[in-house]
Write a protein that holds these residues in place. Sequence first.
Motif: not given
Length: 762
Positions: A476-494
């Motif tokens: 359910a979270m993955e489905q809702a996530w695509t409705k966010l306006r902005l997502t930013v991920q800070i990371a070292t690996k995928l």
Amino acid sequence: MADEDETVHYSGTEGGWGSMRGIVETALRERPTPGALDTLRRQNKVKGFMCVSCAWGKPAKPHAFEFCENGAKATLWELTTRRCTPDFFARHTVSELKGWKDYDLEQTGRLTHPLRYDPTTDKYVPCSWDEAFAAIGAELKAIDPGAAVFYASGRASLETSYLYALFARLYGHNNLPDSSNMCHETTSVALKKVIGSPVGTCVLEDFEHCDSIFFFGQNPGTNSPRLLHPLQEAVKRGCRIVTFNPIREKGLELFKNPQSPVEMLTPQATQISTLYLQVKAGGDIAAITGMIKYVLAAEEAKWAAEKQHVLDVDFIAQHTIGFDEIKAHADATSWADIERESGLARTDIEEAAQIYVESKASICMYGMGLTQQVHGFHNLATLTNLWLLKGNVGREGAGISPVRGHSNVQGQRTVGISEKPELVPLDKLAEQFGFEPPREEGMNTVAACQKILSGEVKAFIGLGGNFIRAIPEREAMEQAWTKLRLTVQIATKLNRSHLINGQVAYLLPCLGRSETDDQASGEQAVTMEDSLSCIHGSLGKNTPASRHLKSEVAIVAGMAKATLAPNPRVTWDEWVADYATIRDAIAETYPEMFHDFNERVFTPGGFYKGNAARERIWKTESGKAQFTVPNGLRSVGFADSPGLFRLITLRSNDQFNTTIYGYSDRLRGIEGTRDVVLMNPEDIAAAGLVNGQVVGLVTDAGDAVHRQVDGLTVTPFLLPRGCIAGYYPELNPLVPVWYHDEESKTPAAKGVPVRVVGALAP
């Protein structure tokens, strides 16, 4: 209980040649850079590199090799020569990558360039840092700050965490969920209420003076193997260790020290636990209540016979309230109820309690087996009751010692990563930086999930971690996530969280802690806090994986500058140029803990930030330590019924949190797969199943929402009847987002109500 011969298990010891083999296999997979060996040599040492794995303490006098199998794997994983470049993303759509396993995503290697998600091509494309910061700032300025979530994993340094929390409050919110919300928030809430300290009370030296250690729901063999060294040393001097855990974990049974030539070249190994009791998942309150009942009876018997006390009556009278109530509760609780709810025999509980009675200084250690329960608060409050009976808080060789996971998960809370405004010196921040901080309570992890599902959250920034993979209710979270306006991920690996994007999405690659962090004033050190409340400096020495990487400090500052109006007291450029100036700011905000911060960064063994409860100063509502009557004897949130199991989610020997290093869970005898459900052989037979059948698990939470995970191979394992186990994060979709500790909101992933469905022939 089934016989071990009927089950999958590991016949060797923790440590030894098995650990050496695990490190070598990881090195062969990762093909690390030439500096890896020197990094391991410097790991967890003064002016060295602080491990990015667990938060266990670093001794002032380290071993020649002050790292464990999982710590080495984490370092080799970070120092891989594999690179995940823009060319990789040009060849693969995000939709395609969603079908990859966690391990395969991470094996693409270190991210090398800042990336923007292009929805028209469904691919990540390279962008400049200036472009990324400007776009992120524009998006944040366009929304209500209260609709943004700034998540932090437990890996970011104190310097980064302080600036990140300051950025959030300058922007206008306290929405600062972190990985602690998912694992040890119950500790912060429960210990704060009953002893006035949100963290454990022990220091490393206490392990040299205790004569008993009690473990509840924690597995050092997989999660914090360096802890096995002080445990082995304690056992050798006569300390007795008692373990309560549904699963017989090899690290708490037998340990062969890889740094001992005698142990490596002979059959010699150390038996860690004197007594190992496989308590039923969710049965710890009952087991501990049984121990309390025995200790109180022993007090009455000894006073009647010898006019001597078992209890520390002076401590109870001077430092506690609520003793009469807890005594009445124990007296009124029957042994029949205790045995039924704990799954243990009275004689076994009494044997454990007698060891406690005989001990002059006892330490209790626990992990997420206690915190990740619906009544986890009462797990910890009841455990504290037992420790208060003998005054085992606030004196040498005794105390409460939760074993934290991520390397700085405790420290980032110390410097302001908290959704609770009452835990942060907001008035001091207002004076220091000339602004009015928000005073409303922010979102923790569960609240953030709920408001993403409801559409109230518009932006999510992730400072490390793999949030979507780690949380409950994943589908359910993955489905809702695509409705966010902005997502930013800070990371070292995928990882998978980078593949579930909002309408505007950026993937920003950062330096690893093991890499040289060169800024305007030269090489920078960072700091972190271990689970024993000591602060350590860390200095990376390896060549960065890419010249396009920025430090976490620089990334946070870049986003903040693009978002916020200029403030002459908020010197982002100066902070990025010299991290010592950030430490000066931290010391100004928290002078009691961080005075002379820069002078103490490389103190051998770390510098202790202090703990009032250790000094028997109780910062509780009453001003005393609080005995607490539990609300029942079970910590799961459901009633038993035929065919209903208590699911325990586990980490394997070849992972750390959501990071999967490989497919070898050597210490449990499981190789080549993570798609298993571990069951007691008697439960397998009673359910009409056989070893090797492929089944599904479905949640039976009573909310009419269908949650199911399929493709799990039935595997006989030594577990209490009615308990089954499987791997995290694969089984996270079975955990409802609302199924959490009632006080702390920590997801209750160690006692999920599930049924077995869809059996296929083996």
